[in-house]
Design a protein around this motif. Structure first.
Motif, PDB file in Angstrom:
ATOM      1  N   LEU A 233      47.811  24.802  35.042  1.00 13.11           N
ATOM      2  CA  LEU A 233      49.025  24.434  34.448  1.00 13.11           C
ATOM      3  C   LEU A 233      49.761  25.529  34.255  1.00 13.11           C
ATOM      4  O   LEU A 233      49.704  26.711  34.214  1.00 13.11           O
ATOM      5  N   GLY A 234      51.192  25.213  34.002  1.00 12.45           N
ATOM      6  CA  GLY A 234      52.323  26.079  33.949  1.00 12.45           C
ATOM      7  C   GLY A 234      53.684  25.441  33.903  1.00 12.45           C
ATOM      8  O   GLY A 234      53.677  24.201  34.080  1.00 12.45           O
ATOM      9  N   PRO A 235      54.693  26.313  33.608  1.00 11.74           N
ATOM     10  CA  PRO A 235      56.139  25.509  33.287  1.00 11.74           C
ATOM     11  C   PRO A 235      56.548  25.444  35.025  1.00 11.74           C
ATOM     12  O   PRO A 235      56.171  25.829  35.924  1.00 11.74           O
ATOM     13  N   ASN A 236      57.438  24.560  34.872  1.00 15.36           N
ATOM     14  CA  ASN A 236      58.363  24.378  36.333  1.00 15.36           C
ATOM     15  C   ASN A 236      58.775  25.921  36.889  1.00 15.36           C
ATOM     16  O   ASN A 236      59.308  26.615  36.041  1.00 15.36           O
ATOM     17  N   GLY A 237      58.512  25.898  38.265  1.00  9.16           N
ATOM     18  CA  GLY A 237      58.862  27.284  38.578  1.00  9.16           C
ATOM     19  C   GLY A 237      57.850  28.479  38.335  1.00  9.16           C
ATOM     20  O   GLY A 237      58.186  29.527  38.839  1.00  9.16           O
TER      21      GLY A 237
ATOM     22  N   VAL B   2      52.203  11.683  38.788  1.00  2.00           N
ATOM     23  CA  VAL B   2      53.637  11.587  38.482  1.00  2.00           C
ATOM     24  C   VAL B   2      54.241  10.422  38.836  1.00  2.00           C
ATOM     25  O   VAL B   2      53.910   9.875  40.066  1.00  2.00           O
ATOM     26  N   GLY B   3      54.835   9.794  38.113  1.00  4.91           N
ATOM     27  CA  GLY B   3      55.471   8.380  38.154  1.00  4.91           C
ATOM     28  C   GLY B   3      54.576   7.286  37.908  1.00  4.91           C
ATOM     29  O   GLY B   3      55.157   6.182  37.951  1.00  4.91           O
ATOM     30  N   LEU B   4      53.220   7.610  37.492  1.00  3.44           N
ATOM     31  CA  LEU B   4      52.305   6.458  37.243  1.00  3.44           C
ATOM     32  C   LEU B   4      52.662   5.904  36.023  1.00  3.44           C
ATOM     33  O   LEU B   4      52.862   6.756  34.775  1.00  3.44           O
ATOM     34  N   ASP B   5      52.652   4.565  35.541  1.00  2.00           N
ATOM     35  CA  ASP B   5      52.546   4.168  34.296  1.00  2.00           C
ATOM     36  C   ASP B   5      51.047   4.492  33.676  1.00  2.00           C
ATOM     37  O   ASP B   5      50.052   4.578  34.402  1.00  2.00           O
TER      38      ASP B   5
ATOM     39  N   HIS C 155      51.415  18.034  34.741  1.00  2.00           N
ATOM     40  CA  HIS C 155      52.285  18.447  33.441  1.00  2.00           C
ATOM     41  C   HIS C 155      51.894  17.783  32.574  1.00  2.00           C
ATOM     42  O   HIS C 155      52.422  17.741  31.239  1.00  2.00           O
ATOM     43  N   TYR C 156      50.749  16.864  32.865  1.00  2.00           N
ATOM     44  CA  TYR C 156      50.146  15.858  31.579  1.00  2.00           C
ATOM     45  C   TYR C 156      49.077  16.549  31.036  1.00  2.00           C
ATOM     46  O   TYR C 156      48.057  16.504  31.540  1.00  2.00           O
ATOM     47  N   LEU C 157      49.017  17.246  29.972  1.00  2.00           N
ATOM     48  CA  LEU C 157      48.232  18.095  29.393  1.00  2.00           C
ATOM     49  C   LEU C 157      47.014  17.382  28.936  1.00  2.00           C
ATOM     50  O   LEU C 157      45.906  17.762  28.895  1.00  2.00           O
TER      51      LEU C 157
END
Length: 264
Positions: A32-36, A154-157, A183-185
């Motif tokens: 887990l971590g921020p973008n970049g 990412v992008g899934l409902d 990014h989904y904690l």
């Protein structure tokens, strides 16, 4: 799987700084971590697309490039081949993993139907979420020992995301080693045995329950009306609540709140 003092830079920009970790067979680990923050760069080194500038990664005793035969991979920027049907796409990946055409096609149909995708649908007519599911199915068709999933949902409902979660849980029960970035904690908290918080280097590591316990000296007090959050030490909680002039909710820190505190 072991990583020892892994460094990776793009010119003057350091992506990974002295990263070390150990992942046991059959363990489900999330980064887990921020973008970049270097997550995708690290994943690309794990599945052998990149080489570390310094340090090394060993998977089942081998360098990643040789261990790739044991892995199923969903890259962050991966895209399925639009010119094929879903069945053709997954079958092709199965054949590349040395299944016969018949075996690969049967397994492709089984997995696509399980994930709610018409095997005969052309990939270019699928929704973005279903295209992502085709990539996930293509990664797992060979029954890999290790799964490397870089932002797989990412992008899934929400419903589709839960379907993927359920399948990953079943794969873990079968003894697969799973490495996830997300990014989904809630995803990490629900699925992972351990998490690594990464921002170029490892900032924090441990079981989800251990990390939450480490931060349990703080309570999260939420203003129900405004949504504003306050982080209050245990010994100061009663005094804080006594002075609060708003409706509130009190709970221990979630993984998401710990993430926000680390990376704010």
């Amino acid at each position: 799987m072991d990583a020892r003092d892994v460094w990776k830079s793009y010119g003057k920009n350091v992506a990974n700084q002295g990263v070390s970790f150990n992942i046991d067979e059959g363990e489900f680990v999330a980064f887990l971590g921020p973008n970049g923050g270097g997550k995708t760069t690290l994943m690309r080194q794990i599945y052998g697309e990149l080489y570390p500038d310094r340090g090394e990664i060993r998977i089942m005793g081998e360098r990643p490039q040789k261990a790739l035969r044991f892995m199923g991979v969903v890259p962050q920027e991966g895209r399925p081949l639009d010119s094929l049907t879903a069945e053709e796409h997954v079958t092709l990946l199965g054949m590349l993993k040395r299944f016969s055409r018949q075996e690969a096609r049967a397994k492709a149909r089984e997995l696509l139907e399980l994930m709610g995708i018409d095997p005969k649908a052309r990939v270019d007519n699928l929704s973005g979420g279903n295209k992502r599911k085709v990539l996930i199915i293509s990664a797992i068709i060979s029954d890999p020992k290790i799964l490397v999933l870089d932002e797989p949902t990412v992008g899934l409902d929400p419903e589709a995301r839960r379907e993927v979660w359920n399948y990953l849980v079943e794969m873990k029960k079968e003894g697969k080693t799973i490495i996830l970035t997300t990014h989904y904690l809630e995803e990490a908290e629900t699925l992972s045995d351990r998490v690594y918080f990464l921002n170029k280097k490892i900032l924090l590591e441990g079981k989800v329950s251990e990390i939450k316990q480490k931060f349990s000296e703080y309570y999260v007090v939420t203003n129900v009306d405004s949504g504003e959050k306050y982080y209050v030490k245990r010994e100061e909680l009663m005094e804080f609540l006594g002075k609060a002039n708003f409706r509130f909710e009190v709970k221990l820190s979630s993984l998401e709140e710990i993430f926000m505190r680390l990376f704010q």
